[in-house]
Design a protein around this motif. Structure first.
Motif, PDB file in Angstrom:
ATOM      1  N   HIS A  20      47.479  26.526  49.493  1.00 29.24           N
ATOM      2  CA  HIS A  20      46.849  27.378  50.508  1.00 29.24           C
ATOM      3  C   HIS A  20      45.512  26.781  50.937  1.00 29.24           C
ATOM      4  O   HIS A  20      44.756  26.274  50.105  1.00 29.24           O
ATOM      5  N   SER A  21      45.233  26.843  52.213  1.00 25.88           N
ATOM      6  CA  SER A  21      43.942  26.411  52.738  1.00 25.88           C
ATOM      7  C   SER A  21      43.068  27.647  52.926  1.00 25.88           C
ATOM      8  O   SER A  21      43.383  28.524  53.737  1.00 25.88           O
ATOM      9  N   PHE A  22      41.992  27.738  52.160  1.00 22.87           N
ATOM     10  CA  PHE A  22      41.175  28.943  52.149  1.00 22.87           C
ATOM     11  C   PHE A  22      40.193  28.981  53.326  1.00 22.87           C
ATOM     12  O   PHE A  22      39.413  28.053  53.514  1.00 22.87           O
ATOM     13  N   ALA A  23      40.240  30.066  54.082  1.00 24.35           N
ATOM     14  CA  ALA A  23      39.248  30.293  55.119  1.00 24.35           C
ATOM     15  C   ALA A  23      37.938  30.745  54.489  1.00 24.35           C
ATOM     16  O   ALA A  23      36.856  30.393  54.956  1.00 24.35           O
ATOM     17  N   ASP A  24      38.042  31.535  53.423  1.00 25.66           N
ATOM     18  CA  ASP A  24      36.863  32.014  52.699  1.00 25.66           C
ATOM     19  C   ASP A  24      36.862  31.370  51.314  1.00 25.66           C
ATOM     20  O   ASP A  24      37.501  31.853  50.388  1.00 25.66           O
ATOM     21  N   GLN A  25      36.127  30.280  51.186  1.00 21.48           N
ATOM     22  CA  GLN A  25      36.121  29.543  49.931  1.00 21.48           C
ATOM     23  C   GLN A  25      35.510  30.341  48.784  1.00 21.48           C
ATOM     24  O   GLN A  25      35.843  30.113  47.616  1.00 21.48           O
ATOM     25  N   ALA A  26      34.642  31.284  49.106  1.00 23.62           N
ATOM     26  CA  ALA A  26      33.993  32.079  48.067  1.00 23.62           C
ATOM     27  C   ALA A  26      35.007  32.864  47.245  1.00 23.62           C
ATOM     28  O   ALA A  26      34.784  33.128  46.059  1.00 23.62           O
ATOM     29  N   LEU A  27      36.134  33.237  47.841  1.00 25.21           N
ATOM     30  CA  LEU A  27      37.151  33.983  47.111  1.00 25.21           C
ATOM     31  C   LEU A  27      37.724  33.159  45.965  1.00 25.21           C
ATOM     32  O   LEU A  27      37.889  33.657  44.839  1.00 25.21           O
ATOM     33  N   LEU A  28      38.030  31.899  46.238  1.00 22.35           N
ATOM     34  CA  LEU A  28      38.592  31.053  45.196  1.00 22.35           C
ATOM     35  C   LEU A  28      37.545  30.726  44.138  1.00 22.35           C
ATOM     36  O   LEU A  28      37.849  30.659  42.951  1.00 22.35           O
ATOM     37  N   LEU A  29      36.310  30.537  44.562  1.00 20.48           N
ATOM     38  CA  LEU A  29      35.240  30.276  43.596  1.00 20.48           C
ATOM     39  C   LEU A  29      35.038  31.481  42.683  1.00 20.48           C
ATOM     40  O   LEU A  29      34.816  31.333  41.481  1.00 20.48           O
ATOM     41  N   GLU A  30      35.132  32.670  43.248  1.00 24.36           N
ATOM     42  CA  GLU A  30      35.005  33.882  42.439  1.00 24.36           C
ATOM     43  C   GLU A  30      36.145  33.977  41.436  1.00 24.36           C
ATOM     44  O   GLU A  30      35.951  34.379  40.285  1.00 24.36           O
ATOM     45  N   ALA A  31      37.341  33.573  41.864  1.00 23.59           N
ATOM     46  CA  ALA A  31      38.497  33.612  40.975  1.00 23.59           C
ATOM     47  C   ALA A  31      38.359  32.644  39.815  1.00 23.59           C
ATOM     48  O   ALA A  31      38.971  32.839  38.759  1.00 23.59           O
ATOM     49  N   MET A  32      37.559  31.616  39.982  1.00 19.27           N
ATOM     50  CA  MET A  32      37.365  30.615  38.940  1.00 19.27           C
ATOM     51  C   MET A  32      36.093  30.836  38.120  1.00 19.27           C
ATOM     52  O   MET A  32      35.794  30.067  37.220  1.00 19.27           O
ATOM     53  N   THR A  33      35.340  31.874  38.431  1.00 21.03           N
ATOM     54  CA  THR A  33      34.060  32.122  37.765  1.00 21.03           C
ATOM     55  C   THR A  33      34.233  33.079  36.600  1.00 21.03           C
ATOM     56  O   THR A  33      34.526  34.265  36.788  1.00 21.03           O
ATOM     57  N   HIS A  34      34.043  32.580  35.396  1.00 19.02           N
ATOM     58  CA  HIS A  34      34.170  33.412  34.197  1.00 19.02           C
ATOM     59  C   HIS A  34      33.002  34.401  34.140  1.00 19.02           C
ATOM     60  O   HIS A  34      31.878  34.062  34.527  1.00 19.02           O
ATOM     61  N   PRO A  35      33.235  35.612  33.638  1.00 18.60           N
ATOM     62  CA  PRO A  35      32.153  36.602  33.573  1.00 18.60           C
ATOM     63  C   PRO A  35      30.960  36.163  32.733  1.00 18.60           C
ATOM     64  O   PRO A  35      29.868  36.748  32.858  1.00 18.60           O
ATOM     65  N   SER A  36      31.131  35.146  31.886  1.00 17.90           N
ATOM     66  CA  SER A  36      30.023  34.687  31.045  1.00 17.90           C
ATOM     67  C   SER A  36      28.956  33.939  31.841  1.00 17.90           C
ATOM     68  O   SER A  36      27.838  33.743  31.360  1.00 17.90           O
ATOM     69  N   ILE A  37      29.293  33.505  33.056  1.00 19.99           N
ATOM     70  CA  ILE A  37      28.313  32.805  33.889  1.00 19.99           C
ATOM     71  C   ILE A  37      27.196  33.780  34.290  1.00 19.99           C
ATOM     72  O   ILE A  37      27.471  34.880  34.759  1.00 19.99           O
ATOM     73  N   ASP A  38      25.967  33.363  34.118  1.00 20.65           N
ATOM     74  CA  ASP A  38      24.828  34.197  34.481  1.00 20.65           C
ATOM     75  C   ASP A  38      24.903  34.550  35.968  1.00 20.65           C
ATOM     76  O   ASP A  38      25.156  33.681  36.804  1.00 20.65           O
TER      77      ASP A  38
END
Length: 235
Positions: A20-38
């Motif tokens: 998939h080509s993401f129009a909103d890249q922030a969505l995929l970055l959020e999906a890859m961001t573990h809750p432990s990240i500050d």
């Protein structure tokens, strides 16, 4: 700007793996961001993946249900329900995530990184659900469904027999041998009210009782049944 933890090239490689080509890249970055990240270090990813995980679970459940109705037109509701449980369970999600290599794209805190978070099955399952939600939010149901049907195809066709949950399997094993139905006994309840741990023992005539723990009686019973099945060498 894409955080340096995922370079533009690696981001594109991940998007390609998802098809998939993401129009909103922030969505995929959020999906890859573990809750432990500050929170201050999350960049464009406002949250960790937990919110997306919540949505992805529902999207997967809907797509899987429709898919199973199409593929197994002659099966009743009970058989379809067992297949659905097997298809959306966390073990299956972790397998799909591992095959896609999602672990190497995760944004993890130093502590999670050092403790093997990239290979943690629970984290991988969560990330897989979050990815499904990101696809749904960016491309609608067609994008999410396309990914699910491709990524979960091996799991759908792995075994054409409807899988049984451990409690049902143990019950059928006992009935086939003329034994009374398995009996589940609560051994203990420990921990605070908001995070209890139950220990349950399953008893079957002529078999060594087996005890297991879980966050609820239902989960503990399931684990106890699975343990007894393993002890009597039943799949």
């Amino acid at each position: 700007m894409i955080p340096t933890a995922i370079s533009p090239d690696r981001f594109q490689a991940l998007a390609d793996a998802l098809g998939h080509s993401f129009a909103d890249q922030a969505l995929l970055l959020e999906a890859m961001t573990h809750p432990s990240i500050d929170p201050d270090a999350r960049g464009v990813a406002t949250f960790g993946y937990e919110r997306l995980e919540f949505l992805g679970d529902r999207v997967l459940g809907l797509v899987a249900a429709q898919w199973l109705l199409e593929e197994f037109r002659d099966e009743n509701e009970g058989a379809l329900a067992r297949r659905h449980t097997a298809l959306v369970r966390r073990e299956t999600l972790a397998e799909v995530a591992s095959r896609l290599g999602l672990g190497r794209y995760l944004l993890l805190s130093t502590g999670e990184e050092e403790s093997g978070g990239r290979d943690n099955r629970a984290i991988l399952a969560d990330a897989c659900e979050a990815v499904i939600a990101a696809l749904f939010l960016d491309g609608g149901l067609p994008a999410a469904e396309k990914f699910i049907r491709r990524a979960f195809a091996d799991q759908l066709s792995a075994d054409l027999r409807p899988p049984l949950d451990p409690k049902t399997a143990l019950q059928e094993w006992a009935q086939a041998r003329g034994k009374p139905l398995p009996r589940y006994e609560t051994v203990s309840r420990t921990g605070p009210d908001h995070d209890p741990i139950f220990e349950v023992r399953v008893v079957v005539e002529g078999v060594q009782p087996f005890a297991a723990k879980g966050a609820s009686k239902r989960v503990a019973e399931k684990h106890a049944a699975a343990g007894m099945l393993a002890a009597i060498d039943q799949p």
